[in-house]
Design a protein around this motif. Structure first.
Motif, PDB file in Angstrom:
ATOM      1  N   ALA A   1      30.339  30.182  -7.203  1.00  0.00           N
ATOM      2  CA  ALA A   1      30.239  30.795  -5.876  1.00  0.00           C
ATOM      3  C   ALA A   1      28.866  30.599  -5.246  1.00  0.00           C
ATOM      4  N   THR A   2      27.874  30.212  -6.043  1.00  0.00           N
ATOM      5  CA  THR A   2      26.571  29.890  -5.455  1.00  0.00           C
ATOM      6  C   THR A   2      26.589  28.496  -4.839  1.00  0.00           C
ATOM      7  N   LEU A   3      27.614  27.721  -5.179  1.00  0.00           N
ATOM      8  CA  LEU A   3      27.717  26.345  -4.700  1.00  0.00           C
ATOM      9  C   LEU A   3      28.689  26.183  -3.540  1.00  0.00           C
ATOM     10  N   TYR A   4      29.779  26.964  -3.568  1.00  0.00           N
ATOM     11  CA  TYR A   4      30.781  26.786  -2.525  1.00  0.00           C
ATOM     12  C   TYR A   4      31.636  28.041  -2.396  1.00  0.00           C
ATOM     13  N   GLY A   5      31.979  28.384  -1.184  1.00  0.00           N
ATOM     14  CA  GLY A   5      32.847  29.531  -0.928  1.00  0.00           C
ATOM     15  C   GLY A   5      32.200  30.500   0.040  1.00  0.00           C
TER      16      GLY A   5
ATOM     17  N   ALA B   1      26.922  24.578 -18.518  1.00  0.00           N
ATOM     18  CA  ALA B   1      26.432  23.902 -17.309  1.00  0.00           C
ATOM     19  C   ALA B   1      25.098  24.497 -16.892  1.00  0.00           C
ATOM     20  N   ILE B   2      24.200  23.634 -16.461  1.00  0.00           N
ATOM     21  CA  ILE B   2      22.936  24.064 -15.861  1.00  0.00           C
ATOM     22  C   ILE B   2      22.997  23.694 -14.386  1.00  0.00           C
ATOM     23  N   VAL B   3      22.849  24.689 -13.526  1.00  0.00           N
ATOM     24  CA  VAL B   3      22.871  24.458 -12.085  1.00  0.00           C
ATOM     25  C   VAL B   3      21.467  24.687 -11.533  1.00  0.00           C
ATOM     26  N   ILE B   4      20.953  23.704 -10.847  1.00  0.00           N
ATOM     27  CA  ILE B   4      19.612  23.779 -10.253  1.00  0.00           C
ATOM     28  C   ILE B   4      19.758  23.706  -8.734  1.00  0.00           C
ATOM     29  N   HIS B   5      19.442  24.783  -8.065  1.00  0.00           N
ATOM     30  CA  HIS B   5      19.453  24.783  -6.605  1.00  0.00           C
ATOM     31  C   HIS B   5      18.103  24.281  -6.109  1.00  0.00           C
ATOM     32  N   GLN B   6      18.134  23.150  -5.442  1.00  0.00           N
ATOM     33  CA  GLN B   6      16.923  22.599  -4.834  1.00  0.00           C
ATOM     34  C   GLN B   6      16.855  22.942  -3.352  1.00  0.00           C
ATOM     35  N   GLY B   7      17.905  23.582  -2.872  1.00  0.00           N
ATOM     36  CA  GLY B   7      18.007  24.010  -1.487  1.00  0.00           C
ATOM     37  C   GLY B   7      19.374  24.623  -1.283  1.00  0.00           C
ATOM     38  N   PRO B   8      19.591  25.305  -0.165  1.00  0.00           N
ATOM     39  CA  PRO B   8      20.917  25.856   0.127  1.00  0.00           C
ATOM     40  C   PRO B   8      21.944  24.738   0.257  1.00  0.00           C
ATOM     41  N   MET B   9      23.183  25.025  -0.120  1.00  0.00           N
ATOM     42  CA  MET B   9      24.250  24.064   0.092  1.00  0.00           C
ATOM     43  C   MET B   9      24.510  23.950   1.600  1.00  0.00           C
ATOM     44  N   ARG B  10      25.015  22.801   2.034  1.00  0.00           N
ATOM     45  CA  ARG B  10      25.241  22.589   3.464  1.00  0.00           C
ATOM     46  C   ARG B  10      26.273  23.555   4.031  1.00  0.00           C
ATOM     47  N   SER B  11      27.123  24.103   3.153  1.00  0.00           N
ATOM     48  CA  SER B  11      28.154  25.042   3.603  1.00  0.00           C
ATOM     49  C   SER B  11      27.615  26.461   3.791  1.00  0.00           C
ATOM     50  N   HIS B  12      26.387  26.712   3.350  1.00  0.00           N
ATOM     51  CA  HIS B  12      25.812  28.052   3.470  1.00  0.00           C
ATOM     52  C   HIS B  12      25.262  28.308   4.874  1.00  0.00           C
ATOM     53  N   ASP B  13      25.555  29.490   5.381  1.00  0.00           N
ATOM     54  CA  ASP B  13      24.881  29.948   6.589  1.00  0.00           C
ATOM     55  C   ASP B  13      23.548  30.607   6.233  1.00  0.00           C
TER      56      ASP B  13
END
Length: 204
Positions: free
Chosen positions: A103-107, A179-191
């Motif tokens: 959910a940090t990636l999409y939704g 899984a290792i998830v690295i956020h380098q910035g907000p996803m394009r779908s995020h407001d």
């Protein structure tokens, strides 16, 4: 930690950043930001310690599997924590089932990462190391308890046999390090994707 510098670094990557001295202030802010919205929580000892679920319930439609009321993938807002945050602008999470990081990636259109200052590391390498060797073993201990070091049970993470001292890079069926998830910035779908830092030690 130089918060002003950290804030500039994260904002340059597109994140919003807030700092609060206390968890109480942070939760009050979250309650204000989520009023009237549908909110899902990701598994988080930090949020549990802050009683954030209870605090947001009065003004929002809140769902959290830790509290037995399920998980809403299509909520408007997702609130979780992170295993580590780097001063170079990355947010790091390790997950076993994927429900916490997905959910940090999409939704949800708005995502809040709520973290104590103990999660902040100087760079990405040390942030990953913290996630692997501090956060993940402690979370495994929380989930599976202390396994006898002589146990033949290979289904649970190897770190539990050693008391959660570090990651052993095991391949246990119940490993929480899938899984290792690295956020380098907000996803394009995020407001909106916001890092909320609190001047207290919270979570693992």
């Amino acid at each position: 930690m130089d918060f002003t510098k950290l804030k500039r670094t994260f904002e340059a990557r597109g994140f919003s950043v807030r700092y609060f001295e206390t968890g109480m202030e942070a939760v009050q802010y979250l309650a204000e930001q989520t009023t009237g919205k549908t909110v899902s929580f990701g598994g988080s000892t930090t949020l549990e310690q802050l009683s954030a679920y209870e605090a947001l319930q009065s003004g929002a439609d809140v769902h959290w599997h830790w509290k037995g009321d399920g998980y809403v993938q299509d909520s408007e807002v997702y609130v979780t924590s992170a295993n580590a945050v780097s001063e170079t602008g990355e947010i790091v999470n390790i997950d076993g089932a994927g429900n916490r990081v997905s959910a940090t990636l999409y939704g949800p259109k708005e995502v809040f990462f709520v973290c104590g200052v103990n999660k902040v590391m100087p760079d990405l390498h040390q942030a990953i190391d913290r996630a692997q060797n501090i956060a993940a073993p402690r979370n495994a201990m929380r989930l599976f308890g202390h396994a006898d070091s002589d146990s033949k049970n290979t289904s649970i993470p190897a770190c539990t046999a050693a008391g959660g001292d570090k990651c052993y890079h095991c391949k246990a069926p119940n490993s929480i390090c899938r899984a290792i998830v690295i956020h380098q910035g907000p996803m394009r779908s995020h407001d909106r994707c916001e890092l909320i830092l609190i001047g207290e030690e919270l979570g693992f």
